[in-house]
Scaffold this motif. Structure first.
Motif, PDB file in Angstrom:
ATOM      1  N   PHE A 109      -4.222  -2.161  -4.129  1.00  0.00           N
ATOM      2  CA  PHE A 109      -3.277  -1.226  -3.526  1.00  0.00           C
ATOM      3  C   PHE A 109      -4.050  -0.262  -2.648  1.00  0.00           C
ATOM      4  O   PHE A 109      -5.080   0.283  -3.065  1.00  0.00           O
ATOM      5  N   MET A 110      -3.540  -0.034  -1.434  1.00  0.00           N
ATOM      6  CA  MET A 110      -4.139   0.944  -0.527  1.00  0.00           C
ATOM      7  C   MET A 110      -3.150   2.082  -0.324  1.00  0.00           C
ATOM      8  O   MET A 110      -2.024   1.864   0.134  1.00  0.00           O
ATOM      9  N   GLY A 111      -3.563   3.279  -0.677  1.00  0.00           N
ATOM     10  CA  GLY A 111      -2.722   4.458  -0.543  1.00  0.00           C
ATOM     11  C   GLY A 111      -3.524   5.648  -0.074  1.00  0.00           C
ATOM     12  O   GLY A 111      -4.744   5.565   0.077  1.00  0.00           O
ATOM     13  N   ASP A 112      -2.813   6.769   0.090  1.00  0.00           N
ATOM     14  CA  ASP A 112      -3.488   7.948   0.634  1.00  0.00           C
ATOM     15  C   ASP A 112      -3.167   9.260  -0.074  1.00  0.00           C
ATOM     16  O   ASP A 112      -3.827  10.256   0.176  1.00  0.00           O
ATOM     17  N   ASP A 113      -2.138   9.280  -0.942  1.00  0.00           N
ATOM     18  CA  ASP A 113      -1.755  10.572  -1.513  1.00  0.00           C
ATOM     19  C   ASP A 113      -1.356  10.418  -2.980  1.00  0.00           C
ATOM     20  O   ASP A 113      -1.281   9.312  -3.500  1.00  0.00           O
ATOM     21  N   ALA A 144     -11.965   3.235   3.689  1.00  0.00           N
ATOM     22  CA  ALA A 144     -12.151   2.858   5.091  1.00  0.00           C
ATOM     23  C   ALA A 144     -12.903   3.951   5.833  1.00  0.00           C
ATOM     24  O   ALA A 144     -12.874   5.120   5.442  1.00  0.00           O
ATOM     25  N   THR A 145     -13.550   3.570   6.922  1.00  0.00           N
ATOM     26  CA  THR A 145     -14.155   4.557   7.817  1.00  0.00           C
ATOM     27  C   THR A 145     -13.235   4.823   8.999  1.00  0.00           C
ATOM     28  O   THR A 145     -13.307   5.878   9.609  1.00  0.00           O
ATOM     29  N   GLN A 146     -12.357   3.864   9.313  1.00  0.00           N
ATOM     30  CA  GLN A 146     -11.384   4.014  10.393  1.00  0.00           C
ATOM     31  C   GLN A 146     -10.197   4.828   9.886  1.00  0.00           C
ATOM     32  O   GLN A 146      -9.890   4.816   8.697  1.00  0.00           O
ATOM     33  N   LEU A 156     -10.046  -2.896   6.105  1.00  0.00           N
ATOM     34  CA  LEU A 156      -9.890  -3.385   4.737  1.00  0.00           C
ATOM     35  C   LEU A 156      -9.712  -4.904   4.723  1.00  0.00           C
ATOM     36  O   LEU A 156     -10.318  -5.595   3.896  1.00  0.00           O
ATOM     37  N   ALA A 157      -8.902  -5.426   5.638  1.00  0.00           N
ATOM     38  CA  ALA A 157      -8.697  -6.875   5.694  1.00  0.00           C
ATOM     39  C   ALA A 157     -10.025  -7.596   5.888  1.00  0.00           C
ATOM     40  O   ALA A 157     -10.322  -8.571   5.186  1.00  0.00           O
TER      41      ALA A 157
END
Length: 179
Positions: A109-113, A144-146, A156-157
């Protein structure tokens, strides 16, 4: 037995799910004078999702908001699992895993908050973007750095493809010199 390292976790991913706002977009929501909203998606991030699908990694969107725009983008990318208006992202991930026959340890899972934390903790591989909340960055196995909405998902891909030994084959479909 100790927990797998982040590389081993990435190598095991068979289902990768993504939050939308702040992950696939920059988190901005543009509201026009008539109430219409707009979101900006990166074409490169979209292509990263396609690359994952072509490599046999299932892709899902799991978002707390509901938006016709997200549904449209998912149709364009042929993403089958699109869960919108989700209050409990961990439960959604457990259900997705069961429906797709994937163990939670094989899901990412990729999330941010903060609302993404339960889903990130429920799967084997947690990823985030560089400007994510500090608490999210602390639990992530990979960052990620982007920026969000500007290459983070594509990065990530490529990371997942490399971890699974699939990057060269994926690139080879476009670069005849690698065939």
């Amino acid at each position: 037995m100790s927990a797998p390292d982040p590389g081993a976790r990435a190598a095991a991913v068979r289902l990768m799910a993504f939050d939308v706002d702040g992950t696939l977009t920059d988190g901005g929501i543009h509201i026009g004078p008539n109430g219409e909203s707009h979101k900006r998606f990166s074409v490169r991030d979209g292509f990263g999702l396609v690359l994952l699908q072509q490599a046999g990694i299932r892709v899902a969107l799991v978002t707390g908001r509901s938006s016709v725009i997200v549904a449209q983008r998912a149709r364009e990318l042929r993403i089958d699992a699109v869960l919108q208006g989700v209050a409990d992202k961990a439960a959604a991930m457990r259900e997705l895993c069961a429906d797709m026959g994937v163990e939670p340890a094989q899901a990412g899972f990729m999330g941010d908050d903060w609302p993404d934390l339960p889903a990130m903790l429920a799967v084997g591989f947690a990823a985030t973007v560089p400007d994510a909340a500090a608490e999210v960055r602390r639990v992530a196995h990979w960052t990620a750095t982007q920026p969000a909405g500007g290459g983070a998902v594509r990065e990530l891909a490529e990371h997942l493809l490399r971890a699974q030994g699939l990057f060269r084959d994926a690139l080879g479909r476009f670069d005849g010199r690698l065939s």
